[in-house]
Write an enzyme that holds these catalytic residues in place. Sequence first.
Site, PDB file in Angstrom:
ATOM      1  CB  CYS A 114       1.641  -3.874   0.264  1.00  0.00           C
ATOM      2  SG  CYS A 114       0.316  -2.733  -0.190  1.00  0.00           S
ATOM      3  CG  HIS A 222       4.505  -0.297   1.799  1.00  0.00           C
ATOM      4  ND1 HIS A 222       4.851  -0.868   0.593  1.00  0.00           N
ATOM      5  CD2 HIS A 222       3.161  -0.119   1.764  1.00  0.00           C
ATOM      6  CE1 HIS A 222       3.769  -1.022  -0.141  1.00  0.00           C
ATOM      7  NE2 HIS A 222       2.724  -0.579   0.549  1.00  0.00           N
ATOM      8  CD  GLU A 224       8.337  -1.410   0.965  1.00  0.00           C
ATOM      9  OE1 GLU A 224       7.578  -0.647   0.338  1.00  0.00           O
ATOM     10  OE2 GLU A 224       7.935  -2.167   1.872  1.00  0.00           O
TER      11      GLU A 224
END
Length: 262
Positions: A114, A222, A224
Amino acid sequence: MQDRPPLVLVTADVKELDTYRWHATVSTYINAVAVGAGAIPLILPSLGEDIDVDAVLDRVDGVLVTGSRSNVHPSNYAVEENDDFAPFDRERDMTTLPLIAQAVERAVPLFVICRGFQELNVAFGGTLATEIQRQPGRLDHRAPQSDDHDVRFALAHDVALKEDGVIAGIVGSPTIRVNSLHRQAVDRLADMLVLEGTAPDGTIEAVRVRDAKGFAIGVQWHPEYWVTSDEPSKRLFKAFGDAVRERQRLTQGGIAGSQAAE
């Protein structure tokens, strides 16, 4: 020494909270390094020139550059500042931009997400566009308005990956579904970066560093957040972890070899 978990540097934002200035990162990145990459995360404070980047990179096995609500200051890519580019975190800029460049130069495994993805582009001479949802033909890449993070980070659109690309090879598919929480995007891609994936509207979503000596990839979404449940996200962090462990092995081998020679 050979059995110790590898160390991964995780970048930090500078926040004003409870009358103090904090250097911090969101827990999902920390958890993804620990669980998805199998490494120990270490938060690097954003102290700019007060940090010796080379000395830090001597002590770690990988670098994760995180997302953030803040944006890279446009002065870093020769664009005049206005409110559309805010908010900023210039202390982070002064830390991450040289960190990224040195990690690539030294072949320290690098994974950027990001804001980190945008920092990677700026670090190597690229530019960014802001409020891309206003541009004709572009999707609205901003997060849904919700206090529920599962809603905000829900998978939102496809990314078409280059079939012969590094990232397609990691995730095992030419198309994946990703989330979307950004209003800025890569404008001019840095010459040193290679396009690896795009959204349906042409927004650049994934890159690798051209001719990198080590693992060096970036994504605009994203992974994660869904690292324990989404297969492509799992594979991205596993590949990063594998690269980190290989870097650790080579570094320890070099140290062991030099000690044996003495």
